[in-house]
Write a protein that holds these residues in place. Structure first.
Motif, mmCIF file in Angstrom:
data_model
loop_
_atom_site.group_PDB
_atom_site.id
_atom_site.type_symbol
_atom_site.label_atom_id
_atom_site.label_comp_id
_atom_site.label_asym_id
_atom_site.label_seq_id
_atom_site.Cartn_x
_atom_site.Cartn_y
_atom_site.Cartn_z
ATOM 1 N N UNK A 94 1.459 9.018 8.029
ATOM 2 C CA UNK A 94 1.210 8.431 6.725
ATOM 3 C C UNK A 94 0.884 9.529 5.717
ATOM 4 N N UNK A 95 1.424 9.371 4.493
ATOM 5 C CA UNK A 95 1.208 10.350 3.433
ATOM 6 C C UNK A 95 0.117 9.851 2.490
ATOM 7 N N UNK A 96 -0.874 10.697 2.213
ATOM 8 C CA UNK A 96 -1.957 10.325 1.304
ATOM 9 C C UNK A 96 -1.436 10.163 -0.111
ATOM 10 N N UNK A 97 -1.930 9.133 -0.821
ATOM 11 C CA UNK A 97 -1.535 8.953 -2.216
ATOM 12 C C UNK A 97 -2.263 9.933 -3.125
ATOM 13 N N UNK A 98 -3.354 10.512 -2.668
ATOM 14 C CA UNK A 98 -4.206 11.295 -3.550
ATOM 15 C C UNK A 98 -3.747 12.745 -3.695
ATOM 16 N N UNK A 120 8.700 11.347 -2.296
ATOM 17 C CA UNK A 120 7.668 11.645 -3.282
ATOM 18 C C UNK A 120 6.600 10.582 -3.143
ATOM 19 N N UNK A 121 5.451 10.778 -3.755
ATOM 20 C CA UNK A 121 4.381 9.784 -3.627
ATOM 21 C C UNK A 121 4.868 8.418 -4.083
ATOM 22 N N UNK A 122 4.936 7.473 -3.164
ATOM 23 C CA UNK A 122 5.354 6.115 -3.480
ATOM 24 C C UNK A 122 6.832 5.943 -3.740
ATOM 25 N N UNK A 182 0.821 -1.206 0.000
ATOM 26 C CA UNK A 182 0.000 0.000 0.000
ATOM 27 C C UNK A 182 0.852 1.251 0.000
ATOM 28 N N UNK A 183 0.454 2.251 -0.802
ATOM 29 C CA UNK A 183 1.202 3.495 -0.878
ATOM 30 C C UNK A 183 2.412 3.439 -1.776
ATOM 31 N N UNK A 184 2.597 2.346 -2.517
ATOM 32 C CA UNK A 184 3.760 2.185 -3.381
ATOM 33 C C UNK A 184 3.330 1.959 -4.831
ATOM 34 N N UNK A 185 4.305 2.056 -5.732
ATOM 35 C CA UNK A 185 4.019 1.944 -7.161
ATOM 36 C C UNK A 185 3.855 0.500 -7.592
#
Length: 238
Positions: free
Chosen positions: A162-166, A199-201, A16-19
């Motif tokens: 936790x960082x939101x993916x959105x 950065x995101x993911x 979760x939260x990864x590419x």
């Protein structure tokens, strides 16, 4: 859908939260990656050209679409174990089962054959690579024992907070130390001076190169019982 894998390592466990990369055929009617026009302020797109991906019934962020490959950012709050993944587009929809883990570390590789050399940077942002391995106008040299180099990867689990993916994220959030990130280069354990989300993911590892002989040295990253794939290398020259 033929395969669903960690975008960095190619392993079939996702986090979760990864590419995540999805491979198959007829996944999309178009081929393109996201552009600035696909963002709504700092909101990242959950569909491109009508392609939507849901994991455990929660929308993923969609960054790239093509008939044979999709790249998506998995939702953060995924339960461990098998969950459903659904791809829907103008061509129809299909469901597959994927396995989720709390962490499954993977490092990105250089986009040049044979695909076994890791993307790593020196402190001056030049590449860690052998002479002639990258285009002539690309600054590159092997790693040197004692220097700190930078790796990038995905699948390292949640940060705290936790960082939101959105929402688009740029900054630096360290991984919690409860499950340490360990890096082995060649026969030696390397010192990790930073491990966290940038950065995101996208995760960054700052690693001190151990005292090793010249040549290609295998790099393995592990967290708990989970480890990145074998036979991934960086060149070292004293």
């Amino acid at each position: 859908i033929a395969a669903v894998v960690n975008s960095a390592s190619g392993a079939r466990d996702i986090v979760g939260g990864s590419w995540v990369s999805i491979y198959g055929r007829n996944l999309s009617a178009t081929t393109r990656e996201w552009t600035e026009d696909d963002f709504n302020y700092d909101w990242q797109p959950t569909q491109l050209d009508g392609v939507n991906v849901a994991i455990n019934s929660t929308k993923a962020v969609v960054a790239f679409v093509s008939p044979t490959q999709l790249n998506v950012l998995a939702p953060g709050d995924l339960p461990a174990g098998p969950v459903d993944l659904t791809v829907q587009s103008s061509l129809g929809w299909q469901k597959a089962t994927v396995n989720v883990k709390a962490y499954a570390p993977g490092l990105f590789t250089l986009p040049v054959p044979p695909g076994i050399y890791l993307t790593a940077l020196h402190a001056d942002w030049s590449y860690v690579a052998r002479p002639g391995q990258l285009p002539p106008n690309t600054a590159a040299r092997p790693a040197q024992p004692g220097e700190t180099i930078i790796f990038y990867g995905t699948g390292f689990g949640q940060t705290d907070p936790q960082i939101s993916i959105y929402h688009r994220f740029s900054g630096s959030v360290p991984l919690p130390g409860s499950v340490p990130v360990r890096v082995q280069i060649g026969s030696a354990q390397a010192r990790v001076t930073y491990a966290g989300l940038v950065g995101n993911g996208l995760y960054q590892l700052n690693v001190v190169v151990p005292d090793l002989p010249d040549g290609d040295q295998e790099v393995i990253v592990s967290m708990g019982a989970e480890a990145s794939p074998r036979e991934r290398y960086i060149p070292v020259k004293r």
